[in-house]
Design a protein around this motif. Structure first.
Motif, PDB file in Angstrom:
ATOM      1  N   PRO A 141       4.277  -5.657  -4.827  1.00  0.00           N
ATOM      2  CA  PRO A 141       5.437  -4.906  -5.304  1.00  0.00           C
ATOM      3  C   PRO A 141       6.421  -5.653  -6.491  1.00  0.00           C
ATOM      4  O   PRO A 141       6.912  -4.948  -7.249  1.00  0.00           O
ATOM      5  CB  PRO A 141       5.985  -4.714  -3.907  1.00  0.00           C
ATOM      6  N   LEU A 142       6.400  -6.985  -6.118  1.00  0.00           N
ATOM      7  CA  LEU A 142       7.570  -7.644  -6.893  1.00  0.00           C
ATOM      8  C   LEU A 142       6.738  -7.657  -8.629  1.00  0.00           C
ATOM      9  O   LEU A 142       7.507  -7.500  -9.510  1.00  0.00           O
ATOM     10  CB  LEU A 142       7.460  -9.026  -6.395  1.00  0.00           C
ATOM     11  N   ILE A 143       5.358  -7.978  -8.456  1.00  0.00           N
ATOM     12  CA  ILE A 143       4.729  -8.096  -9.863  1.00  0.00           C
ATOM     13  C   ILE A 143       4.887  -6.542 -10.580  1.00  0.00           C
ATOM     14  O   ILE A 143       4.951  -6.553 -11.580  1.00  0.00           O
ATOM     15  CB  ILE A 143       3.580  -8.657  -9.880  1.00  0.00           C
ATOM     16  N   ALA A 144       4.689  -5.504  -9.653  1.00  0.00           N
ATOM     17  CA  ALA A 144       4.744  -4.097 -10.217  1.00  0.00           C
ATOM     18  C   ALA A 144       6.163  -4.079 -10.669  1.00  0.00           C
ATOM     19  O   ALA A 144       6.303  -3.261 -11.804  1.00  0.00           O
ATOM     20  CB  ALA A 144       4.478  -3.322  -9.086  1.00  0.00           C
ATOM     21  N   ARG A 145       7.193  -4.318 -10.274  1.00  0.00           N
ATOM     22  CA  ARG A 145       8.507  -4.344 -10.805  1.00  0.00           C
ATOM     23  C   ARG A 145       8.757  -5.043 -12.021  1.00  0.00           C
ATOM     24  O   ARG A 145       9.328  -4.675 -12.929  1.00  0.00           O
ATOM     25  CB  ARG A 145       9.540  -4.646  -9.604  1.00  0.00           C
TER      26      ARG A 145
ATOM     27  N   ARG B 274       7.000  -3.724 -14.749  1.00  0.00           N
ATOM     28  CA  ARG B 274       7.547  -2.215 -15.106  1.00  0.00           C
ATOM     29  C   ARG B 274       6.280  -1.045 -14.818  1.00  0.00           C
ATOM     30  O   ARG B 274       5.952  -0.207 -15.549  1.00  0.00           O
ATOM     31  CB  ARG B 274       7.912  -1.896 -16.263  1.00  0.00           C
ATOM     32  N   LEU B 275       5.350  -1.524 -13.546  1.00  0.00           N
ATOM     33  CA  LEU B 275       4.254  -0.792 -13.148  1.00  0.00           C
ATOM     34  C   LEU B 275       4.731   0.280 -12.330  1.00  0.00           C
ATOM     35  O   LEU B 275       4.223   1.271 -12.340  1.00  0.00           O
ATOM     36  CB  LEU B 275       3.340  -1.583 -12.523  1.00  0.00           C
ATOM     37  N   CYS B 276       6.133   0.432 -11.752  1.00  0.00           N
ATOM     38  CA  CYS B 276       6.636   1.472 -10.921  1.00  0.00           C
ATOM     39  C   CYS B 276       7.214   2.431 -11.724  1.00  0.00           C
ATOM     40  O   CYS B 276       7.692   2.351 -12.762  1.00  0.00           O
ATOM     41  CB  CYS B 276       8.004   0.624 -10.183  1.00  0.00           C
TER      42      CYS B 276
ATOM     43  N   GLN C 105      -0.361   1.862  -9.780  1.00  0.00           N
ATOM     44  CA  GLN C 105       0.164   0.582  -9.591  1.00  0.00           C
ATOM     45  C   GLN C 105      -0.576  -0.424  -8.790  1.00  0.00           C
ATOM     46  O   GLN C 105      -0.710  -1.656  -9.116  1.00  0.00           O
ATOM     47  CB  GLN C 105       1.499   0.849  -8.843  1.00  0.00           C
ATOM     48  N   LEU C 106      -1.375  -0.020  -7.620  1.00  0.00           N
ATOM     49  CA  LEU C 106      -2.302  -0.905  -7.372  1.00  0.00           C
ATOM     50  C   LEU C 106      -3.532  -1.379  -8.072  1.00  0.00           C
ATOM     51  O   LEU C 106      -3.871  -2.531  -8.217  1.00  0.00           O
ATOM     52  CB  LEU C 106      -2.905  -0.233  -5.951  1.00  0.00           C
ATOM     53  N   ALA C 107      -4.165  -0.398  -8.918  1.00  0.00           N
ATOM     54  CA  ALA C 107      -5.039  -0.938  -9.708  1.00  0.00           C
ATOM     55  C   ALA C 107      -4.740  -1.990 -10.760  1.00  0.00           C
ATOM     56  O   ALA C 107      -5.561  -2.784 -10.985  1.00  0.00           O
ATOM     57  CB  ALA C 107      -5.731   0.221 -10.415  1.00  0.00           C
ATOM     58  N   LEU C 108      -3.351  -1.865 -11.310  1.00  0.00           N
ATOM     59  CA  LEU C 108      -3.105  -2.991 -12.168  1.00  0.00           C
ATOM     60  C   LEU C 108      -2.350  -4.097 -11.424  1.00  0.00           C
ATOM     61  O   LEU C 108      -2.700  -5.119 -11.887  1.00  0.00           O
ATOM     62  CB  LEU C 108      -1.889  -2.138 -13.288  1.00  0.00           C
ATOM     63  N   GLY C 109      -1.389  -3.935 -10.410  1.00  0.00           N
ATOM     64  CA  GLY C 109      -0.630  -4.748  -9.644  1.00  0.00           C
ATOM     65  C   GLY C 109      -1.393  -5.701  -9.037  1.00  0.00           C
ATOM     66  O   GLY C 109      -1.130  -6.861  -8.949  1.00  0.00           O
TER      67      GLY C 109
ATOM     68  N   PHE D 108       0.881  -1.280  -0.097  1.00  0.00           N
ATOM     69  CA  PHE D 108       0.113   0.038  -0.033  1.00  0.00           C
ATOM     70  C   PHE D 108       0.783   1.328   0.065  1.00  0.00           C
ATOM     71  O   PHE D 108       0.392   2.522   0.169  1.00  0.00           O
ATOM     72  CB  PHE D 108      -0.889  -0.243   1.249  1.00  0.00           C
ATOM     73  N   ASP D 109       2.059   1.069  -0.049  1.00  0.00           N
ATOM     74  CA  ASP D 109       2.999   2.294  -0.305  1.00  0.00           C
ATOM     75  C   ASP D 109       3.065   2.545  -2.116  1.00  0.00           C
ATOM     76  O   ASP D 109       3.457   3.716  -2.228  1.00  0.00           O
ATOM     77  CB  ASP D 109       4.411   1.941  -0.140  1.00  0.00           C
ATOM     78  N   LEU D 110       2.571   1.732  -2.841  1.00  0.00           N
ATOM     79  CA  LEU D 110       2.394   1.854  -4.127  1.00  0.00           C
ATOM     80  C   LEU D 110       1.643   2.991  -4.556  1.00  0.00           C
ATOM     81  O   LEU D 110       0.378   3.128  -3.832  1.00  0.00           O
ATOM     82  CB  LEU D 110       2.108   0.398  -4.809  1.00  0.00           C
ATOM     83  N   GLY D 111       1.572   3.417  -5.765  1.00  0.00           N
ATOM     84  CA  GLY D 111       0.741   4.343  -6.190  1.00  0.00           C
ATOM     85  C   GLY D 111      -0.639   3.927  -6.387  1.00  0.00           C
ATOM     86  O   GLY D 111      -0.918   2.615  -6.654  1.00  0.00           O
ATOM     87  N   ALA D 112      -1.964   4.718  -7.049  1.00  0.00           N
ATOM     88  CA  ALA D 112      -2.981   4.290  -7.359  1.00  0.00           C
ATOM     89  C   ALA D 112      -3.156   3.544  -8.530  1.00  0.00           C
ATOM     90  O   ALA D 112      -3.690   2.364  -8.580  1.00  0.00           O
ATOM     91  CB  ALA D 112      -3.870   5.504  -7.371  1.00  0.00           C
TER      92      ALA D 112
END
Length: 342
Positions: free
Chosen positions: A333-337, A340-342, A218-222, A212-216
């Motif tokens: 967070p791993l999948i976002a990285r 490349r969602l970060c 990143q969360l919506a997709l991740g 939940f430190d990810l952006g909106a």
């Protein structure tokens, strides 16, 4: 908590548990493993664990024993929640003993072959070997994990450990015999809600880094992407391979709930053999890898088995203690990285 079929019904559950030889063997093995880690590791561990980079071997053992204590507490909560429910007779859902033994050995050999082929295939493509977790799960990784690797890992696992076994056994056994249906939907929902709430709180406190430190965006997709990948790559494979097929056969072959739960934990740990952080380049590193695989996965594997034993429904562990917490909460967070969602 009926642990064997031969125990008198008036025997207190804790006394039945203490009479189980498998429980004493498992406890002795756990203590011996802790001692072996301290003897082999020295002052530092060789693993690449970005999320636990600074801990000493003693720190890690304290952490793993705390996690095991959490598992035991959760098992007690599940027992309390299901104490008035009729106990599912999982052994009766398995074929007679000779057939159960043949099917168990065949499935375990098939699973070992799946790990072997997953190693060769992934290495040939320049990736981490395929096991039940994507490289970077739980402990993080400094390695590059590509979207192609993540998707191929998920497809390989869901085909090898879920689709093929389910197609084979579903032709021979009913949904009930494979623990695929609920006998008490309200009771199962209560177990799921309570355990999911507790485990979500634990995962939230332990996040490294926090989902939940990810952006909106990143969360919506991740979040949905993480759920889908891990549902295919980890959750369904474990559910079908262990909790639908093997657990009723373990119950038939052992006649003991405690031994069934322990065997479920060991099998779950074995399916993570090629976790990306493991090292088999020396006897010492191999021994530490096996010990920490057991320390990481034996407890959760036992708890997933316990959920299945107490409810007779393999789906309960999926929603209470696998698909959402820990994986979706911990691995976004791993999948976002990776994507490349970060």
């Amino acid at each position: 908590m009926t642990l064997t079929r031969t125990d008198p019904p008036h025997t207190p559950p804790r006394l039945r548990l203490l009479r189980e030889r498998s429980v004493w063997i498992a406890a002795a093995g756990w203590l011996a493993g802790c001692a072996a880690v301290l003897a082999i590791a020295g002052d530092a561990l060789p693993f690449d664990w970005p999320h636990d980079a600074h801990g000493t071997p003693g720190d890690r053992l304290v952490e793993f024993n705390t996690r095991l204590l959490e598992v035991l507490v959760l098992m007690g909560i599940v027992y309390w929640l299901t104490r008035r429910r009729p106990r599912p007779d999982l052994a009766a859902r398995s074929p007679e003993r000779a057939v159960a033994l043949r099917e168990t050995l065949g499935l375990l050999a098939y699973g070992a072959a799946g790990l072997g082929v997953g190693y060769v295939l992934a290495r040939a493509l320049g990736w981490h070997p395929f096991a039940l977790h994507l490289a970077g799960s739980l402990y993080g990784t400094h390695d590059d994990v590509t979207p192609a690797e993540a998707v191929t890992w998920a497809v390989y696992n869901v085909v090898v450990y879920a689709a093929v076994p389910l197609l084979y056994f579903r032709r021979r056994y009913s949904s009930r015999e494979l623990n695929l249906v609920s006998a008490d939907r309200r009771g199962d929902a209560k177990v799921i809600a309570v355990i999911l709430l507790i485990e979500s709180a634990v995962q939230y406190l332990a996040m490294h880094p926090g989902t939940f430190d990810l952006g909106a965006r990143q969360l919506a997709l991740g979040l949905p992407l993480t759920f889908a990948l891990y549902f295919a790559g980890a959750v369904l494979p474990a559910m079908v391979f262990i909790y639908c097929v093997l657990v009723p056969r373990f119950a038939r072959l052992t006649g003991s709930t405690a031994t069934t739960v322990i065997l479920g934990g060991l099998t779950y740990a074995a399916l993570h053999l090629w976790d990306a952080w493991t090292m088999f380049d020396s006897p010492a590193h191999a021994a530490l890898s096996v010990l920490f695989l057991l320390a990481t996965y034996f407890g959760p594997g036992m708890f997933k088995t316990w959920l299945t034993v107490r409810t007779g429904n393999a789906w309960v562990h999926v929603w209470a203690y696998h698909a959402l917490a820990p994986h979706t909460l911990a691995d976004t967070p791993l999948i976002a990285r990776v994507f490349r969602l970060c």
